[in-house]
Motif scaffolding. Structure first.
Motif, PDB file in Angstrom:
ATOM      1  N   GLY A 195     -19.504  -1.998  -0.486  1.00  0.00           N
ATOM      2  CA  GLY A 195     -20.610  -2.130   0.456  1.00  0.00           C
ATOM      3  C   GLY A 195     -21.848  -2.739  -0.173  1.00  0.00           C
ATOM      4  O   GLY A 195     -22.602  -3.466   0.500  1.00  0.00           O
ATOM      5  N   ARG A 196     -22.059  -2.461  -1.450  1.00  0.00           N
ATOM      6  CA  ARG A 196     -23.208  -3.057  -2.146  1.00  0.00           C
ATOM      7  C   ARG A 196     -23.101  -4.571  -2.175  1.00  0.00           C
ATOM      8  O   ARG A 196     -24.104  -5.286  -2.043  1.00  0.00           O
ATOM      9  CB  ARG A 196     -23.266  -2.485  -3.564  1.00  0.00           C
ATOM     10  CG  ARG A 196     -24.388  -3.012  -4.423  1.00  0.00           C
ATOM     11  CD  ARG A 196     -24.409  -2.269  -5.747  1.00  0.00           C
ATOM     12  NE  ARG A 196     -25.420  -2.843  -6.626  1.00  0.00           N
ATOM     13  CZ  ARG A 196     -25.184  -3.825  -7.473  1.00  0.00           C
ATOM     14  NH1 ARG A 196     -23.950  -4.348  -7.547  1.00  0.00           N
ATOM     15  NH2 ARG A 196     -26.145  -4.312  -8.242  1.00  0.00           N
ATOM     16  N   LEU A 229     -21.009   9.343  -1.247  1.00  0.00           N
ATOM     17  CA  LEU A 229     -21.780   8.216  -0.710  1.00  0.00           C
ATOM     18  C   LEU A 229     -23.246   8.599  -0.537  1.00  0.00           C
ATOM     19  O   LEU A 229     -24.147   7.818  -0.867  1.00  0.00           O
ATOM     20  CB  LEU A 229     -21.188   7.770   0.627  1.00  0.00           C
ATOM     21  CG  LEU A 229     -19.927   6.905   0.562  1.00  0.00           C
ATOM     22  CD1 LEU A 229     -19.385   6.662   1.958  1.00  0.00           C
ATOM     23  CD2 LEU A 229     -20.220   5.580  -0.125  1.00  0.00           C
ATOM     24  N   THR A 272     -29.722  -3.365  -2.828  1.00  0.00           N
ATOM     25  CA  THR A 272     -28.433  -3.808  -3.368  1.00  0.00           C
ATOM     26  C   THR A 272     -28.571  -4.545  -4.688  1.00  0.00           C
ATOM     27  O   THR A 272     -27.562  -5.013  -5.234  1.00  0.00           O
ATOM     28  CB  THR A 272     -27.733  -4.721  -2.347  1.00  0.00           C
ATOM     29  OG1 THR A 272     -28.631  -5.770  -1.953  1.00  0.00           O
ATOM     30  CG2 THR A 272     -27.335  -3.933  -1.113  1.00  0.00           C
ATOM     31  N   LEU A 295     -21.176  -6.444   0.042  1.00  0.00           N
ATOM     32  CA  LEU A 295     -21.167  -6.977   1.402  1.00  0.00           C
ATOM     33  C   LEU A 295     -22.544  -6.918   2.058  1.00  0.00           C
ATOM     34  O   LEU A 295     -22.867  -7.762   2.905  1.00  0.00           O
ATOM     35  CB  LEU A 295     -20.155  -6.194   2.252  1.00  0.00           C
ATOM     36  CG  LEU A 295     -18.681  -6.310   1.826  1.00  0.00           C
ATOM     37  CD1 LEU A 295     -17.808  -5.452   2.729  1.00  0.00           C
ATOM     38  CD2 LEU A 295     -18.225  -7.763   1.852  1.00  0.00           C
ATOM     39  N   LEU A 296     -23.345  -5.932   1.716  1.00  0.00           N
ATOM     40  CA  LEU A 296     -24.653  -5.762   2.350  1.00  0.00           C
ATOM     41  C   LEU A 296     -25.777  -6.472   1.606  1.00  0.00           C
ATOM     42  O   LEU A 296     -26.935  -6.358   2.011  1.00  0.00           O
ATOM     43  CB  LEU A 296     -24.979  -4.268   2.456  1.00  0.00           C
ATOM     44  CG  LEU A 296     -24.036  -3.455   3.342  1.00  0.00           C
ATOM     45  CD1 LEU A 296     -24.403  -1.981   3.288  1.00  0.00           C
ATOM     46  CD2 LEU A 296     -24.065  -3.963   4.780  1.00  0.00           C
ATOM     47  N   THR A 353     -16.041   2.453  -2.031  1.00  0.00           N
ATOM     48  CA  THR A 353     -16.741   2.053  -0.804  1.00  0.00           C
ATOM     49  C   THR A 353     -18.186   1.671  -1.104  1.00  0.00           C
ATOM     50  O   THR A 353     -18.720   0.696  -0.541  1.00  0.00           O
ATOM     51  CB  THR A 353     -16.698   3.197   0.216  1.00  0.00           C
ATOM     52  OG1 THR A 353     -15.339   3.570   0.453  1.00  0.00           O
ATOM     53  CG2 THR A 353     -17.348   2.791   1.531  1.00  0.00           C
ATOM     54  N   TYR A 354     -18.827   2.435  -1.984  1.00  0.00           N
ATOM     55  CA  TYR A 354     -20.212   2.138  -2.349  1.00  0.00           C
ATOM     56  C   TYR A 354     -20.323   0.781  -3.044  1.00  0.00           C
ATOM     57  O   TYR A 354     -21.202  -0.033  -2.714  1.00  0.00           O
ATOM     58  CB  TYR A 354     -20.733   3.253  -3.254  1.00  0.00           C
ATOM     59  CG  TYR A 354     -22.013   2.929  -3.980  1.00  0.00           C
ATOM     60  CD1 TYR A 354     -23.240   2.985  -3.322  1.00  0.00           C
ATOM     61  CD2 TYR A 354     -21.999   2.567  -5.327  1.00  0.00           C
ATOM     62  CE1 TYR A 354     -24.417   2.682  -3.987  1.00  0.00           C
ATOM     63  CE2 TYR A 354     -23.167   2.268  -5.991  1.00  0.00           C
ATOM     64  CZ  TYR A 354     -24.374   2.332  -5.314  1.00  0.00           C
ATOM     65  OH  TYR A 354     -25.535   2.027  -5.985  1.00  0.00           O
TER      66      TYR A 354
END
Length: 503
Positions: free
Chosen positions: A142-143, A33, A159, A145-146, A138-139
Protein backbone atom coordinates in the motif's frame (compact mmCIF):
# COMPACT_ATOMS: atom_id res chain seq x y z
CA UNK A 1 8.48 -32.34 22.08
CA UNK A 2 10.17 -31.50 18.79
CA UNK A 3 9.22 -28.22 17.09
CA UNK A 4 7.84 -30.03 14.03
CA UNK A 5 5.55 -32.19 16.20
CA UNK A 6 4.41 -29.16 18.20
CA UNK A 7 3.61 -27.32 14.97
CA UNK A 8 1.51 -30.18 13.59
CA UNK A 9 -0.39 -30.64 16.86
CA UNK A 10 -1.02 -26.90 17.22
CA UNK A 11 -2.52 -26.70 13.73
CA UNK A 12 -4.64 -29.83 14.12
CA UNK A 13 -8.36 -29.54 14.73
CA UNK A 14 -11.78 -29.23 13.15
CA UNK A 15 -13.50 -26.39 11.28
CA UNK A 16 -13.99 -24.39 14.47
CA UNK A 17 -10.26 -24.48 15.13
CA UNK A 18 -9.61 -23.37 11.55
CA UNK A 19 -12.06 -20.50 11.99
CA UNK A 20 -10.30 -19.50 15.22
CA UNK A 21 -6.92 -19.41 13.46
CA UNK A 22 -8.30 -17.40 10.53
CA UNK A 23 -10.08 -14.85 12.74
CA UNK A 24 -7.05 -14.48 14.99
CA UNK A 25 -4.82 -13.90 11.96
CA UNK A 26 -7.26 -11.33 10.55
CA UNK A 27 -7.36 -9.48 13.87
CA UNK A 28 -3.57 -9.46 14.08
CA UNK A 29 -3.31 -8.13 10.51
CA UNK A 30 -5.67 -5.22 11.27
CA UNK A 31 -3.88 -4.43 14.54
CA UNK A 32 -0.47 -4.47 12.84
CA UNK A 33 -1.73 -2.11 10.12
CA UNK A 34 -2.97 0.35 12.76
CA UNK A 35 0.33 0.12 14.64
CA UNK A 36 2.47 0.55 11.54
CA UNK A 37 0.39 3.53 10.41
CA UNK A 38 0.86 5.20 13.81
CA UNK A 39 4.61 4.54 13.73
CA UNK A 40 4.81 6.00 10.22
CA UNK A 41 3.22 9.24 11.40
CA UNK A 42 5.65 9.44 14.30
CA UNK A 43 8.59 8.75 11.94
CA UNK A 44 7.99 11.94 9.91
CA UNK A 45 11.13 14.08 10.36
CA UNK A 46 10.70 17.59 11.75
CA UNK A 47 12.85 20.28 10.08
CA UNK A 48 14.91 22.47 12.43
CA UNK A 49 13.49 25.83 13.37
CA UNK A 50 11.18 27.64 15.75
CA UNK A 51 7.71 26.20 16.46
CA UNK A 52 5.36 27.30 13.71
CA UNK A 53 8.12 27.51 11.10
CA UNK A 54 9.34 23.90 11.24
CA UNK A 55 6.45 22.21 9.45
CA UNK A 56 6.99 19.35 7.02
CA UNK A 57 5.73 21.12 3.93
CA UNK A 58 5.80 18.05 1.67
CA UNK A 59 2.31 16.98 2.82
CA UNK A 60 -1.12 18.31 1.91
CA UNK A 61 -2.71 17.46 5.27
CA UNK A 62 -2.01 19.74 8.23
CA UNK A 63 -2.23 16.73 10.57
CA UNK A 64 0.99 15.50 8.97
CA UNK A 65 2.64 18.89 8.36
CA UNK A 66 2.47 20.28 11.87
CA UNK A 67 4.66 18.46 14.46
CA UNK A 68 2.29 19.31 17.31
CA UNK A 69 -0.61 17.44 15.68
CA UNK A 70 1.19 14.22 14.82
CA UNK A 71 1.05 12.81 18.34
CA UNK A 72 -2.75 13.09 18.46
CA UNK A 73 -3.01 11.54 14.99
CA UNK A 74 -0.86 8.59 16.08
CA UNK A 75 -2.96 8.13 19.23
CA UNK A 76 -6.15 8.11 17.14
CA UNK A 77 -4.66 5.39 14.93
CA UNK A 78 -3.60 3.35 17.95
CA UNK A 79 -7.13 3.60 19.37
CA UNK A 80 -8.28 1.61 16.37
CA UNK A 81 -6.04 -1.24 17.51
CA UNK A 82 -7.79 -1.52 20.91
CA UNK A 83 -11.05 -3.08 19.68
CA UNK A 84 -9.09 -5.19 17.21
CA UNK A 85 -6.98 -6.64 20.02
CA UNK A 86 -10.15 -7.27 22.02
CA UNK A 87 -11.55 -9.09 18.98
CA UNK A 88 -8.39 -11.20 18.88
CA UNK A 89 -8.91 -12.07 22.54
CA UNK A 90 -12.45 -13.22 21.78
CA UNK A 91 -11.25 -15.27 18.81
CA UNK A 92 -8.73 -17.11 20.99
CA UNK A 93 -11.68 -18.37 23.07
CA UNK A 94 -13.63 -19.61 20.04
CA UNK A 95 -14.34 -23.33 20.27
CA UNK A 96 -12.76 -23.58 23.72
CA UNK A 97 -14.69 -26.68 24.95
CA UNK A 98 -13.80 -28.77 21.87
CA UNK A 99 -10.22 -27.54 22.05
CA UNK A 100 -10.00 -28.54 25.71
CA UNK A 101 -11.19 -32.04 24.85
CA UNK A 102 -8.59 -32.24 22.08
CA UNK A 103 -5.90 -31.14 24.55
CA UNK A 104 -7.09 -33.83 26.97
CA UNK A 105 -6.45 -36.34 24.20
CA UNK A 106 -2.88 -35.05 23.95
CA UNK A 107 -2.48 -35.62 27.68
CA UNK A 108 -3.80 -39.15 27.25
CA UNK A 109 -1.07 -39.68 24.66
CA UNK A 110 1.59 -38.61 27.17
CA UNK A 111 1.90 -34.83 26.87
CA UNK A 112 2.66 -32.89 30.06
CA UNK A 113 0.55 -29.91 31.24
CA UNK A 114 3.38 -27.58 30.24
CA UNK A 115 3.47 -29.04 26.73
CA UNK A 116 -0.30 -28.66 26.40
CA UNK A 117 -0.10 -25.03 27.45
CA UNK A 118 2.77 -24.55 25.04
CA UNK A 119 0.64 -25.92 22.19
CA UNK A 120 -2.01 -23.28 22.92
CA UNK A 121 0.62 -20.55 22.92
CA UNK A 122 2.09 -21.85 19.65
CA UNK A 123 -1.34 -21.97 18.01
CA UNK A 124 -2.23 -18.40 18.97
CA UNK A 125 1.27 -17.11 18.28
CA UNK A 126 1.51 -18.69 14.83
CA UNK A 127 -1.91 -17.42 13.81
CA UNK A 128 -1.00 -13.92 14.96
CA UNK A 129 2.40 -14.11 13.26
CA UNK A 130 0.69 -15.05 10.00
CA UNK A 131 -1.63 -12.07 10.43
CA UNK A 132 1.15 -9.59 11.23
CA UNK A 133 3.17 -10.76 8.23
CA UNK A 134 0.13 -10.27 6.01
CA UNK A 135 -0.35 -6.84 7.58
CA UNK A 136 3.30 -5.96 6.94
CA UNK A 137 3.08 -7.02 3.29
CA UNK A 138 -0.17 -5.07 2.89
CA UNK A 139 1.47 -2.02 4.47
CA UNK A 140 4.51 -2.17 2.19
CA UNK A 141 2.44 -2.74 -0.95
CA UNK A 142 0.00 0.00 0.00
CA UNK A 143 2.89 2.37 0.64
CA UNK A 144 3.98 1.94 -2.99
CA UNK A 145 0.49 2.09 -4.48
CA UNK A 146 -0.58 5.16 -2.49
CA UNK A 147 2.56 7.17 -3.23
CA UNK A 148 0.90 9.69 -5.55
CA UNK A 149 2.26 13.25 -5.38
CA UNK A 150 -0.02 15.95 -6.79
CA UNK A 151 0.91 18.56 -9.39
CA UNK A 152 2.89 20.50 -6.77
CA UNK A 153 4.77 17.41 -5.59
CA UNK A 154 2.85 17.25 -2.27
CA UNK A 155 1.86 13.93 -0.74
CA UNK A 156 -1.54 13.13 0.80
CA UNK A 157 -0.01 10.37 2.98
CA UNK A 158 3.45 9.90 4.55
CA UNK A 159 4.55 7.36 1.94
CA UNK A 160 8.02 8.87 1.80
CA UNK A 161 9.04 7.68 5.30
CA UNK A 162 9.39 4.32 6.99
CA UNK A 163 9.52 3.47 10.70
CA UNK A 164 12.79 2.09 11.98
CA UNK A 165 13.38 -1.65 11.51
CA UNK A 166 13.33 -2.05 15.29
CA UNK A 167 9.87 -0.46 15.52
CA UNK A 168 8.54 -2.60 12.66
CA UNK A 169 9.97 -5.72 14.29
CA UNK A 170 8.37 -4.79 17.61
CA UNK A 171 4.94 -4.69 15.96
CA UNK A 172 5.34 -7.76 13.73
CA UNK A 173 6.84 -9.94 16.47
CA UNK A 174 5.38 -8.31 19.57
CA UNK A 175 1.73 -8.97 18.68
CA UNK A 176 2.26 -12.76 18.26
CA UNK A 177 4.06 -12.89 21.61
CA UNK A 178 1.17 -11.00 23.19
CA UNK A 179 -1.36 -13.35 21.59
CA UNK A 180 0.53 -16.37 22.90
CA UNK A 181 0.55 -14.93 26.42
CA UNK A 182 -3.19 -14.22 26.20
CA UNK A 183 -3.79 -17.84 25.18
CA UNK A 184 -1.80 -19.07 28.18
CA UNK A 185 -3.66 -16.75 30.56
CA UNK A 186 -7.04 -17.91 29.25
CA UNK A 187 -5.99 -21.51 29.92
CA UNK A 188 -4.68 -20.87 33.43
CA UNK A 189 -7.81 -22.29 35.13
CA UNK A 190 -8.08 -25.34 32.89
CA UNK A 191 -6.22 -28.56 33.63
CA UNK A 192 -6.35 -31.14 30.84
CA UNK A 193 -6.22 -34.67 32.25
CA UNK A 194 -6.31 -38.05 30.52
CA UNK A 195 -9.85 -38.51 31.89
CA UNK A 196 -11.23 -35.28 30.46
CA UNK A 197 -11.17 -31.60 31.21
CA UNK A 198 -11.45 -30.39 34.78
CA UNK A 199 -12.11 -26.68 35.15
CA UNK A 200 -10.60 -25.38 38.37
CA UNK A 201 -12.86 -22.40 39.05
CA UNK A 202 -13.03 -21.06 42.56
CA UNK A 203 -16.36 -20.06 44.01
CA UNK A 204 -16.16 -16.27 44.00
CA UNK A 205 -18.15 -13.68 45.86
CA UNK A 206 -20.51 -11.33 44.09
CA UNK A 207 -18.79 -8.36 42.40
CA UNK A 208 -18.63 -5.24 44.50
CA UNK A 209 -18.96 -1.60 43.40
CA UNK A 210 -15.27 -0.93 44.12
CA UNK A 211 -14.70 -0.25 40.40
CA UNK A 212 -16.34 3.11 41.07
CA UNK A 213 -13.20 4.12 42.96
CA UNK A 214 -11.18 3.71 39.77
CA UNK A 215 -13.65 5.90 37.89
CA UNK A 216 -13.50 8.58 40.59
CA UNK A 217 -9.69 8.44 40.59
CA UNK A 218 -9.58 8.84 36.81
CA UNK A 219 -11.97 11.80 36.86
CA UNK A 220 -10.01 13.38 39.71
CA UNK A 221 -6.76 13.06 37.73
CA UNK A 222 -8.29 14.94 34.79
CA UNK A 223 -9.87 17.47 37.13
CA UNK A 224 -6.46 18.30 38.60
CA UNK A 225 -5.00 19.36 35.24
CA UNK A 226 -6.35 22.93 35.30
CA UNK A 227 -5.67 23.65 39.03
CA UNK A 228 -2.12 22.31 38.78
CA UNK A 229 -1.43 24.37 35.65
CA UNK A 230 -2.83 27.46 37.35
CA UNK A 231 -0.73 26.81 40.47
CA UNK A 232 2.47 26.77 38.43
CA UNK A 233 1.36 29.78 36.37
CA UNK A 234 0.73 31.88 39.50
CA UNK A 235 4.33 31.27 40.51
CA UNK A 236 5.74 31.94 37.08
CA UNK A 237 6.89 28.34 36.65
CA UNK A 238 6.39 25.60 34.11
CA UNK A 239 4.98 22.25 35.32
CA UNK A 240 7.21 19.17 34.91
CA UNK A 241 7.02 18.01 31.28
CA UNK A 242 5.74 14.54 32.17
CA UNK A 243 3.17 15.63 34.78
CA UNK A 244 0.25 16.42 32.50
CA UNK A 245 0.75 13.39 30.18
CA UNK A 246 1.01 11.13 33.24
CA UNK A 247 -2.22 12.51 34.71
CA UNK A 248 -4.04 12.17 31.40
CA UNK A 249 -2.78 8.66 30.63
CA UNK A 250 -3.16 7.36 34.18
CA UNK A 251 -6.56 8.98 34.66
CA UNK A 252 -7.87 7.76 31.32
CA UNK A 253 -6.73 4.18 31.94
CA UNK A 254 -8.14 4.17 35.48
CA UNK A 255 -11.53 5.44 34.29
CA UNK A 256 -11.62 2.99 31.38
CA UNK A 257 -10.71 0.00 33.57
CA UNK A 258 -13.31 1.15 36.10
CA UNK A 259 -16.03 1.22 33.43
CA UNK A 260 -15.09 -2.22 32.08
CA UNK A 261 -14.73 -3.86 35.49
CA UNK A 262 -17.82 -2.07 36.78
CA UNK A 263 -19.85 -3.82 34.11
CA UNK A 264 -19.49 -7.00 36.16
CA UNK A 265 -21.20 -5.32 39.11
CA UNK A 266 -23.86 -3.88 36.80
CA UNK A 267 -24.53 -7.34 35.33
CA UNK A 268 -24.89 -8.89 38.78
CA UNK A 269 -27.12 -6.09 40.04
CA UNK A 270 -29.32 -6.13 36.94
CA UNK A 271 -29.58 -9.91 37.21
CA UNK A 272 -30.79 -9.67 40.81
CA UNK A 273 -33.33 -6.98 39.89
CA UNK A 274 -34.64 -9.04 36.99
CA UNK A 275 -34.90 -12.12 39.23
CA UNK A 276 -36.82 -10.17 41.85
CA UNK A 277 -39.13 -8.11 39.65
CA UNK A 278 -39.01 -9.83 36.24
CA UNK A 279 -41.89 -11.78 34.78
CA UNK A 280 -41.76 -14.66 32.35
CA UNK A 281 -39.37 -17.57 31.84
CA UNK A 282 -37.09 -15.68 29.41
CA UNK A 283 -36.38 -12.94 31.94
CA UNK A 284 -35.81 -15.43 34.75
CA UNK A 285 -33.42 -17.52 32.63
CA UNK A 286 -31.44 -14.39 31.73
CA UNK A 287 -31.34 -13.23 35.35
CA UNK A 288 -29.84 -16.52 36.48
CA UNK A 289 -27.20 -16.39 33.76
CA UNK A 290 -26.28 -12.81 34.71
CA UNK A 291 -25.87 -13.61 38.39
CA UNK A 292 -24.04 -16.91 37.71
CA UNK A 293 -21.43 -15.30 35.43
CA UNK A 294 -21.52 -11.50 35.89
CA UNK A 295 -18.01 -11.03 34.48
CA UNK A 296 -19.13 -12.19 31.03
CA UNK A 297 -20.36 -8.66 30.35
CA UNK A 298 -16.97 -7.18 31.25
CA UNK A 299 -15.20 -9.58 28.91
CA UNK A 300 -17.49 -9.22 25.92
CA UNK A 301 -18.26 -5.48 26.19
CA UNK A 302 -14.73 -4.28 26.96
CA UNK A 303 -13.82 -3.11 23.45
CA UNK A 304 -17.24 -1.58 22.81
CA UNK A 305 -17.17 0.37 26.07
CA UNK A 306 -13.66 1.62 25.31
CA UNK A 307 -14.90 2.98 21.97
CA UNK A 308 -17.89 4.62 23.68
CA UNK A 309 -15.67 6.31 26.29
CA UNK A 310 -13.44 7.70 23.53
CA UNK A 311 -16.46 8.79 21.49
CA UNK A 312 -18.04 10.60 24.42
CA UNK A 313 -14.73 12.27 25.22
CA UNK A 314 -14.44 13.40 21.60
CA UNK A 315 -17.96 14.85 21.83
CA UNK A 316 -16.95 16.88 24.87
CA UNK A 317 -13.77 18.04 23.13
CA UNK A 318 -15.77 19.15 20.08
CA UNK A 319 -18.11 21.16 22.30
CA UNK A 320 -15.07 22.77 23.91
CA UNK A 321 -13.62 23.71 20.51
CA UNK A 322 -16.93 25.22 19.41
CA UNK A 323 -17.01 27.31 22.59
CA UNK A 324 -13.42 28.48 21.98
CA UNK A 325 -14.27 29.46 18.42
CA UNK A 326 -17.39 31.34 19.50
CA UNK A 327 -15.40 33.24 22.15
CA UNK A 328 -12.65 34.09 19.63
CA UNK A 329 -15.14 35.32 17.05
CA UNK A 330 -16.98 37.42 19.62
CA UNK A 331 -13.64 38.90 20.68
CA UNK A 332 -12.64 39.65 17.08
CA UNK A 333 -9.94 36.96 16.95
CA UNK A 334 -11.61 34.15 14.99
CA UNK A 335 -10.63 32.77 11.59
CA UNK A 336 -13.10 30.63 9.67
CA UNK A 337 -10.34 28.60 7.99
CA UNK A 338 -8.90 27.57 11.36
CA UNK A 339 -12.39 26.66 12.60
CA UNK A 340 -12.97 24.38 9.63
CA UNK A 341 -9.58 22.71 10.09
CA UNK A 342 -10.12 21.82 13.74
CA UNK A 343 -13.69 20.65 13.17
CA UNK A 344 -12.55 18.50 10.24
CA UNK A 345 -9.92 17.00 12.53
CA UNK A 346 -12.63 16.06 15.02
CA UNK A 347 -14.57 14.50 12.15
CA UNK A 348 -11.61 12.15 11.62
CA UNK A 349 -11.68 11.20 15.30
CA UNK A 350 -15.43 10.51 15.06
CA UNK A 351 -14.86 8.25 12.05
CA UNK A 352 -12.18 6.37 14.00
CA UNK A 353 -14.70 5.85 16.82
CA UNK A 354 -17.28 4.51 14.34
CA UNK A 355 -14.74 2.04 12.96
CA UNK A 356 -13.83 1.00 16.51
CA UNK A 357 -17.51 0.36 17.35
CA UNK A 358 -17.88 -1.74 14.19
CA UNK A 359 -14.79 -3.79 15.08
CA UNK A 360 -16.02 -4.20 18.64
CA UNK A 361 -19.30 -5.51 17.25
CA UNK A 362 -17.32 -8.25 15.52
CA UNK A 363 -15.88 -9.27 18.87
CA UNK A 364 -19.36 -9.30 20.38
CA UNK A 365 -20.61 -11.62 17.64
CA UNK A 366 -17.74 -14.04 18.25
CA UNK A 367 -18.34 -14.01 22.02
CA UNK A 368 -22.11 -14.48 21.75
CA UNK A 369 -21.87 -17.31 19.21
CA UNK A 370 -19.20 -18.98 21.32
CA UNK A 371 -21.46 -18.76 24.39
CA UNK A 372 -24.38 -20.30 22.51
CA UNK A 373 -22.25 -23.12 21.11
CA UNK A 374 -20.62 -23.80 24.50
CA UNK A 375 -24.05 -24.14 26.19
CA UNK A 376 -25.69 -26.07 23.36
CA UNK A 377 -26.28 -29.18 25.53
CA UNK A 378 -28.06 -27.04 28.14
CA UNK A 379 -30.19 -25.33 25.51
CA UNK A 380 -30.93 -28.67 23.83
CA UNK A 381 -32.03 -30.12 27.18
CA UNK A 382 -34.35 -27.15 27.72
CA UNK A 383 -35.90 -27.64 24.27
CA UNK A 384 -36.27 -31.38 24.89
CA UNK A 385 -38.07 -30.66 28.17
CA UNK A 386 -40.60 -28.44 26.40
CA UNK A 387 -39.11 -24.92 26.55
CA UNK A 388 -39.84 -23.11 23.24
CA UNK A 389 -36.87 -21.87 21.25
CA UNK A 390 -38.44 -18.40 21.23
CA UNK A 391 -38.15 -18.27 25.03
CA UNK A 392 -34.45 -19.20 24.84
CA UNK A 393 -33.93 -16.58 22.13
CA UNK A 394 -35.54 -13.86 24.24
CA UNK A 395 -33.43 -14.92 27.23
CA UNK A 396 -30.28 -14.53 25.11
CA UNK A 397 -31.47 -11.04 24.12
CA UNK A 398 -32.16 -10.08 27.72
CA UNK A 399 -28.79 -11.46 28.79
CA UNK A 400 -26.99 -9.30 26.21
CA UNK A 401 -29.04 -6.08 26.46
CA UNK A 402 -29.72 -5.88 30.20
CA UNK A 403 -26.10 -5.16 31.22
CA UNK A 404 -25.21 -3.38 27.95
CA UNK A 405 -27.70 -0.50 28.31
CA UNK A 406 -26.52 0.75 31.75
CA UNK A 407 -22.88 0.02 30.84
CA UNK A 408 -23.14 2.16 27.68
CA UNK A 409 -24.80 4.95 29.67
CA UNK A 410 -22.00 4.79 32.24
CA UNK A 411 -19.34 4.86 29.52
CA UNK A 412 -20.96 7.92 27.91
CA UNK A 413 -21.05 9.76 31.24
CA UNK A 414 -17.45 8.89 32.13
CA UNK A 415 -16.09 9.80 28.69
CA UNK A 416 -17.85 13.17 28.74
CA UNK A 417 -16.78 13.98 32.31
CA UNK A 418 -13.14 13.21 31.52
CA UNK A 419 -12.97 16.03 28.97
CA UNK A 420 -15.58 18.21 30.65
CA UNK A 421 -13.44 18.59 33.75
CA UNK A 422 -10.76 20.21 31.58
CA UNK A 423 -12.69 21.76 28.70
CA UNK A 424 -16.11 22.49 30.20
CA UNK A 425 -15.16 25.72 31.95
CA UNK A 426 -16.69 29.04 30.75
CA UNK A 427 -14.72 31.13 28.24
CA UNK A 428 -14.41 34.87 28.81
CA UNK A 429 -13.77 37.33 26.01
CA UNK A 430 -13.73 41.07 25.42
CA UNK A 431 -12.70 43.87 27.71
CA UNK A 432 -10.34 45.32 25.11
CA UNK A 433 -10.28 47.39 21.93
CA UNK A 434 -9.67 46.05 18.43
CA UNK A 435 -8.99 47.80 15.14
CA UNK A 436 -11.50 47.21 12.35
CA UNK A 437 -11.78 48.41 8.75
CA UNK A 438 -15.09 48.97 7.01
CA UNK A 439 -13.64 49.29 3.48
CA UNK A 440 -12.21 46.81 1.00
CA UNK A 441 -8.78 45.22 1.24
CA UNK A 442 -7.06 47.94 -0.79
CA UNK A 443 -8.42 50.69 1.44
CA UNK A 444 -7.60 48.89 4.65
CA UNK A 445 -3.88 49.19 3.85
CA UNK A 446 -4.18 52.86 4.82
CA UNK A 447 -3.92 53.20 8.63
CA UNK A 448 -6.34 56.13 8.51
CA UNK A 449 -9.11 53.74 7.41
CA UNK A 450 -8.85 51.80 10.66
CA UNK A 451 -10.90 52.63 13.70
CA UNK A 452 -10.94 51.25 17.22
CA UNK A 453 -13.96 49.37 18.51
CA UNK A 454 -14.47 48.41 22.12
CA UNK A 455 -15.40 44.74 22.66
CA UNK A 456 -17.48 44.35 25.83
CA UNK A 457 -16.77 41.50 28.19
CA UNK A 458 -18.79 38.32 27.78
CA UNK A 459 -18.88 34.65 28.69
CA UNK A 460 -19.37 31.61 26.45
CA UNK A 461 -20.25 28.33 28.14
CA UNK A 462 -19.82 25.06 26.26
CA UNK A 463 -23.10 23.31 25.55
CA UNK A 464 -23.56 19.69 26.46
CA UNK A 465 -23.28 17.68 23.21
CA UNK A 466 -26.51 15.76 23.68
CA UNK A 467 -26.96 15.00 19.98
CA UNK A 468 -23.48 13.56 19.46
CA UNK A 469 -23.68 11.57 22.70
CA UNK A 470 -27.01 10.16 21.51
CA UNK A 471 -25.46 9.10 18.21
CA UNK A 472 -22.54 7.37 19.94
CA UNK A 473 -24.85 5.59 22.37
CA UNK A 474 -27.27 4.61 19.59
CA UNK A 475 -24.41 3.24 17.50
CA UNK A 476 -23.16 1.12 20.40
CA UNK A 477 -26.66 -0.14 21.19
CA UNK A 478 -27.22 -0.94 17.51
CA UNK A 479 -24.00 -2.96 17.54
CA UNK A 480 -25.34 -5.00 20.47
CA UNK A 481 -28.69 -5.53 18.71
CA UNK A 482 -26.99 -6.68 15.51
CA UNK A 483 -24.88 -9.03 17.60
CA UNK A 484 -27.95 -10.53 19.24
CA UNK A 485 -29.65 -10.97 15.88
CA UNK A 486 -26.59 -12.69 14.44
CA UNK A 487 -26.24 -14.95 17.45
CA UNK A 488 -29.87 -16.07 17.24
CA UNK A 489 -29.17 -17.45 13.78
CA UNK A 490 -26.94 -20.05 15.45
CA UNK A 491 -29.50 -20.84 18.15
CA UNK A 492 -31.65 -23.25 16.12
CA UNK A 493 -28.73 -25.46 15.06
CA UNK A 494 -27.39 -25.40 18.63
CA UNK A 495 -30.72 -26.45 20.20
CA UNK A 496 -31.28 -29.58 18.13
CA UNK A 497 -32.07 -32.59 20.28
CA UNK A 498 -29.10 -34.41 18.73
CA UNK A 499 -26.84 -32.01 20.66
CA UNK A 500 -27.67 -33.97 23.83
CA UNK A 501 -25.28 -36.66 22.54
CA UNK A 502 -22.43 -34.10 22.20
CA UNK A 503 -19.53 -34.95 24.48
Amino acid sequence: MRPGVALRLALAGNRTDTARVVLTALSAALASLAGLAALTVLAIPTPPGEPGSNNSEQYTNALLREPGLRGGTAVALLLLAVPVLALAGQCVRLGAPARDRRLAGFRLAGATPGQVTGLVAVEAGLASLLGTLVGLVTYLVGRVLLHRPDSRGLLPLPTDVLPSPLAIGAVVLGLPVLAGLVGVVLLRRVTATPLGVVRQIRRERAPGPWAGLLIVAGLAAFGLLVPIGQWYADRGQEPPPMLEPALMLGGGLAALVGVVVGTGWLSYTVGRLLHRHGRGPAVLLASRRLTADPWAGSRTLAALLAAVVVGAGAAGLRASMIADMAANRAGGQGFAADDDFYLNTMDLVDRAVHVAIALAAGGLVVALVEGIVARRRTYAALVASGVPRSVIGRSVGWQALAPAVPAIALALAVGLLLTWGVAGRPRTYGGHSIQVCTGDAARCVDPSALREVWVPEGVVRPELPWEQLAWVGAGALAAVLVTVGTGLLFLRMSTAVEELRTG
